[in-house]
Design a protein around this motif. Structure first.
Motif, PDB file in Angstrom:
ATOM      1  N   SER A 161       0.827  -1.220   0.000  1.00  0.00           N
ATOM      2  CA  SER A 161       0.000   0.000   0.000  1.00  0.00           C
ATOM      3  C   SER A 161       0.859   1.266   0.000  1.00  0.00           C
ATOM      4  N   ASP A 162       2.150   1.126  -0.254  1.00  0.00           N
ATOM      5  CA  ASP A 162       3.092   2.254  -0.264  1.00  0.00           C
ATOM      6  C   ASP A 162       3.104   3.016   1.051  1.00  0.00           C
ATOM      7  N   MET A 163       2.940   2.289   2.135  1.00  0.00           N
ATOM      8  CA  MET A 163       2.936   2.872   3.472  1.00  0.00           C
ATOM      9  C   MET A 163       4.342   2.797   4.054  1.00  0.00           C
ATOM     10  N   PRO A 164       4.804   3.859   4.718  1.00  0.00           N
ATOM     11  CA  PRO A 164       6.093   3.763   5.386  1.00  0.00           C
ATOM     12  C   PRO A 164       6.049   2.776   6.552  1.00  0.00           C
ATOM     13  N   VAL A 165       7.119   1.989   6.686  1.00  0.00           N
ATOM     14  CA  VAL A 165       7.212   0.998   7.754  1.00  0.00           C
ATOM     15  C   VAL A 165       8.565   1.133   8.431  1.00  0.00           C
ATOM     16  N   ALA A 166       8.537   1.340   9.751  1.00  0.00           N
ATOM     17  CA  ALA A 166       9.754   1.323  10.560  1.00  0.00           C
ATOM     18  C   ALA A 166       9.772  -0.001  11.303  1.00  0.00           C
ATOM     19  N   GLY A 167      10.945  -0.599  11.421  1.00  0.00           N
ATOM     20  CA  GLY A 167      11.043  -1.909  12.057  1.00  0.00           C
ATOM     21  C   GLY A 167      11.979  -1.936  13.245  1.00  0.00           C
ATOM     22  N   THR A 222      10.935   8.342  12.309  1.00  0.00           N
ATOM     23  CA  THR A 222      11.043   7.842  10.937  1.00  0.00           C
ATOM     24  C   THR A 222       9.704   7.891  10.223  1.00  0.00           C
ATOM     25  N   ILE A 223       8.660   7.381  10.850  1.00  0.00           N
ATOM     26  CA  ILE A 223       7.372   7.378  10.148  1.00  0.00           C
ATOM     27  C   ILE A 223       6.805   8.778  10.023  1.00  0.00           C
ATOM     28  N   GLU A 224       7.012   9.633  11.027  1.00  0.00           N
ATOM     29  CA  GLU A 224       6.549  11.020  10.912  1.00  0.00           C
ATOM     30  C   GLU A 224       7.226  11.699   9.739  1.00  0.00           C
ATOM     31  N   HIS A 225       8.528  11.524   9.617  1.00  0.00           N
ATOM     32  CA  HIS A 225       9.299  12.129   8.531  1.00  0.00           C
ATOM     33  C   HIS A 225       8.811  11.608   7.173  1.00  0.00           C
ATOM     34  N   GLU A 226       8.642  10.304   7.056  1.00  0.00           N
ATOM     35  CA  GLU A 226       8.249   9.713   5.780  1.00  0.00           C
ATOM     36  C   GLU A 226       6.834  10.110   5.380  1.00  0.00           C
ATOM     37  N   VAL A 227       5.916  10.171   6.348  1.00  0.00           N
ATOM     38  CA  VAL A 227       4.548  10.579   6.032  1.00  0.00           C
ATOM     39  C   VAL A 227       4.525  12.059   5.635  1.00  0.00           C
ATOM     40  N   ASN A 228       5.232  12.901   6.375  1.00  0.00           N
ATOM     41  CA  ASN A 228       5.262  14.323   6.069  1.00  0.00           C
ATOM     42  C   ASN A 228       5.885  14.597   4.697  1.00  0.00           C
ATOM     43  N   ASN A 229       6.877  13.808   4.307  1.00  0.00           N
ATOM     44  CA  ASN A 229       7.512  13.998   3.003  1.00  0.00           C
ATOM     45  C   ASN A 229       6.686  13.458   1.845  1.00  0.00           C
ATOM     46  N   SER A 230       5.698  12.612   2.144  1.00  0.00           N
ATOM     47  CA  SER A 230       4.876  12.068   1.063  1.00  0.00           C
ATOM     48  C   SER A 230       3.658  12.934   0.774  1.00  0.00           C
TER      49      SER A 230
END
Length: 150
Positions: free
Chosen positions: A114-120, A141-149
């Motif tokens: 689903s092109d969702m950011p995933v941190a592990g 990490t997920i905040e950064h990736e969501v904000n950049n998308s």
């Protein structure tokens, strides 16, 4: 945002503490936790979020909302068994994977598909999952990736 936290239903004390801290961190930053609503990482993240004043949603595999752990604010009874894994993921804007076995692996796959950011955090080594070392790094990490998308 809503963050799907996925992980093992049976975990050790150290992993429980990590998941608890993920829940606290998410709640302290104003995010809603979405999880499978049962035991292990799901309980720990829900407890951490709940005790920090955050909201929790549990997407249950059973058809009985009373099966949710004590820290779930909104239980969603599906009666779908493990097929509910896709619903856990799709109700979030990003995912954090903690430990886990095949159920977690399936949820990672749904998130990536689903092109969702995933941190592990100590989870499956899968292309597309950003490995992180701490709960705060996972949330950053997920905040950064969501904000950049956006």
């Amino acid at each position: 945002m809503r963050v799907s936290v996925i992980g093992g239903s049976t975990i050790d004390d150290q992993t429980y503490d990590v998941a608890y801290e993920v829940g606290q961190t998410l709640a302290n930053r104003g995010h809603t936790v979405v999880c499978g609503g049962l035991t292990g990482a799901m309980e720990a993240v829900s407890k951490g979020a709940s005790e920090a004043g955050g909201q929790t949603i549990g997407v249950l595999p059973t058809d009985d909302p009373s099966n949710a752990n004590d820290y779930i604010d909104i239980p969603v009874a599906t009666g779908l068994g493990n097929a509910r894994n896709v619903l856990v993921v799709l109700n979030g804007d990003a995912a954090i994977a903690i430990d886990g076995a095949y159920g977690t692996l399936s949820e990672i796959a749904f998130a990536l598909d689903s092109d969702m950011p995933v941190a592990g955090l100590d989870t499956h080594n899968v292309s597309g999952v950003t490995p992180v070392e701490s709960p705060s790094e996972a949330v950053n990490t997920i905040e950064h990736e969501v904000n950049n998308s956006m």
